[in-house]
Design a protein around this motif. Structure first.
Motif, PDB file in Angstrom:
ATOM      1  N   UNK A 153      34.508  33.689  47.897  1.00  0.00           N
ATOM      2  CA  UNK A 153      35.552  33.024  47.108  1.00  0.00           C
ATOM      3  C   UNK A 153      36.440  34.006  46.336  1.00  0.00           C
ATOM      4  N   UNK A 154      35.882  35.012  45.628  1.00  0.00           N
ATOM      5  CA  UNK A 154      36.777  35.913  44.881  1.00  0.00           C
ATOM      6  C   UNK A 154      37.717  36.723  45.764  1.00  0.00           C
ATOM      7  N   UNK A 158      41.876  37.480  44.516  1.00  0.00           N
ATOM      8  CA  UNK A 158      41.763  38.814  43.928  1.00  0.00           C
ATOM      9  C   UNK A 158      41.615  39.882  44.998  1.00  0.00           C
ATOM     10  N   UNK A 159      40.768  39.615  45.989  1.00  0.00           N
ATOM     11  CA  UNK A 159      40.540  40.599  47.035  1.00  0.00           C
ATOM     12  C   UNK A 159      41.753  40.833  47.901  1.00  0.00           C
ATOM     13  N   UNK A 190      38.754  45.671  43.428  1.00  0.00           N
ATOM     14  CA  UNK A 190      38.944  45.702  44.881  1.00  0.00           C
ATOM     15  C   UNK A 190      39.968  46.751  45.290  1.00  0.00           C
ATOM     16  N   UNK A 191      41.020  46.924  44.494  1.00  0.00           N
ATOM     17  CA  UNK A 191      42.054  47.901  44.854  1.00  0.00           C
ATOM     18  C   UNK A 191      41.464  49.299  44.958  1.00  0.00           C
ATOM     19  N   UNK A 298      50.859  38.043  46.528  1.00  0.00           N
ATOM     20  CA  UNK A 298      49.886  37.398  47.391  1.00  0.00           C
ATOM     21  C   UNK A 298      49.474  38.227  48.586  1.00  0.00           C
ATOM     22  N   UNK A 299      49.323  37.551  49.731  1.00  0.00           N
ATOM     23  CA  UNK A 299      48.761  38.194  50.911  1.00  0.00           C
ATOM     24  C   UNK A 299      49.161  37.420  52.154  1.00  0.00           C
TER      25      UNK A 299
END
Length: 349
Positions: A153-154, A158-159, A190-191, A298-299
């Motif tokens: 989920x994260x 965030x990921x 994560x970054x 976003x992504x």
């Protein structure tokens, strides 16, 4: 079913009884397993009528939760490659699949669901995952196999948001290069990891909190610096005067953007992700010559697939605390006061 919703701008979010949604053709009913919480949830909940960016662009009356993973409960007509019980991650960027940006693989910029500077998506203007069930178009799901959806989920916001920002600077990160992450929170964790996994750069991390600097080192940062007046000088000293070939600002205040500009080198790239409302004056003499400035939102769906694959291979540290659905307000309070260990993930029986 119960859902945690924005009922009216200017009022606290609240639990509401709503019908279980019914999937149409090409859609899937998801039984929620994990819903991550994010600082933008606090911003949405705290929005006053007409305030930017959320209340100015979106109508109240939606379920919160934009970091979502669960299990297939039921497939609508035309969905033949999933079955009940399959674990899935939900892409946090809702997209039409038909506009120019979607056709080119830039789903985060979907013109159909753009609302000013934000994208309308589940948990942000559209019913999200802080409910027992949620309907999602099949095209926005990533199958997870045996991977626990609660742990994923994260990654769904965030990921992948961090992953997208890191991918945008990889062409700057050659042997001997340096990269700087500003803000070691949910995204910074994560970054840092993605920079170490995908590049050969020396990674610097800057934050205001000592405990987060310890986390930065655990995630792989080569140098972790407290944010202070002379941080820029310290980074320049440690990099042998080189400065940063890539800076990813996950905070976004005037101060952090000024710091990014102070350490970026010619032909560098500054990427703004943080939503704290800061700005940066650019122009000759204000920014290193040939340095680029970009805003990353976003992504893409491909980013989520790639991020989930790294997680399935055991290559990511995913720190989170779980809270029962009924304790969502406790989790939000912990998020607000900064006492969480990693991300908060709401779980469902």
């Amino acid at each position: 079913m119960r859902a945690y919703r924005i009922v009216e701008w200017g009022r606290p979010a609240e639990f509401v009884d709503v019908p279980v949604p019914v999937p149409g053709p090409g859609e899937v009913l998801i039984r929620m397993r994990g819903a991550g919480l994010c600082r933008s949830d606090l911003d949405i909940i705290g929005s006053q009528p007409g305030s930017a960016p959320y209340a100015a662009e979106l109508s109240a009356g939606f379920t919160l939760g934009h970091e979502n993973a669960g299990q297939v409960e039921y497939c609508g007509d035309g969905v033949n490659d999933l079955k009940p019980g399959d674990n899935v991650a939900v892409h946090n960027m809702h997209h039409c699949g038909n506009c120019e940006f979607c056709h080119e693989g830039h789903e985060q910029s979907c013109a159909t669901f753009a609302r000013g500077p934000i994208g309308m998506t589940r948990g942000v203007g559209i019913d999200g995952g802080l409910a027992e069930y949620m309907v999602v178009p099949r095209r926005e799901l990533v199958p997870l196999g045996d991977v626990d959806p609660i742990s994923i989920a994260p990654l769904t916001d965030a990921g992948v948001t961090s992953y997208r920002a890191v991918k945008s600077v990889l062409d700057r990160l050659k042997p001997g290069s340096t990269a700087l992450i500003i803000g070691v929170g949910g995204l910074g964790a994560y970054a840092i990891q993605f920079l170490k996994l995908l590049s050969c750069a020396t990674v610097f991390a800057v934050d205001r909190t000592e405990s987060r600097l310890a986390d930065a080192r655990r995630y792989g940062a080569d140098h972790a610096l407290i944010r202070a007046e002379r941080t820029a000088e310290a980074l320049l000293d440690l990099s042998g005067g080189r400065g940063a070939d890539a800076v990813i600002d996950l905070v976004g205040t005037d101060a952090t953007l000024a710091h990014a500009a102070a350490v970026s080198r010619p032909h560098g790239r500054i990427v703004l992700v943080g939503l704290e409302g800061g700005s940066l004056a650019v122009g000759w003499g204000r920014l290193a010559t040939t340095c680029q400035f970009a805003i990353s939102l976003g992504s893409t769906l491909a980013d989520l697939r790639e991020t989930c694959r790294l997680a399935a291979e055991g290559r990511l540290m995913i720190d989170y605390e779980t809270f029962a659905f009924g304790d969502v307000e406790t989790a939000l309070s912990r998020l607000r006061d900064g006492s969480l260990n990693g991300r908060a993930v709401i779980t469902f029986d």
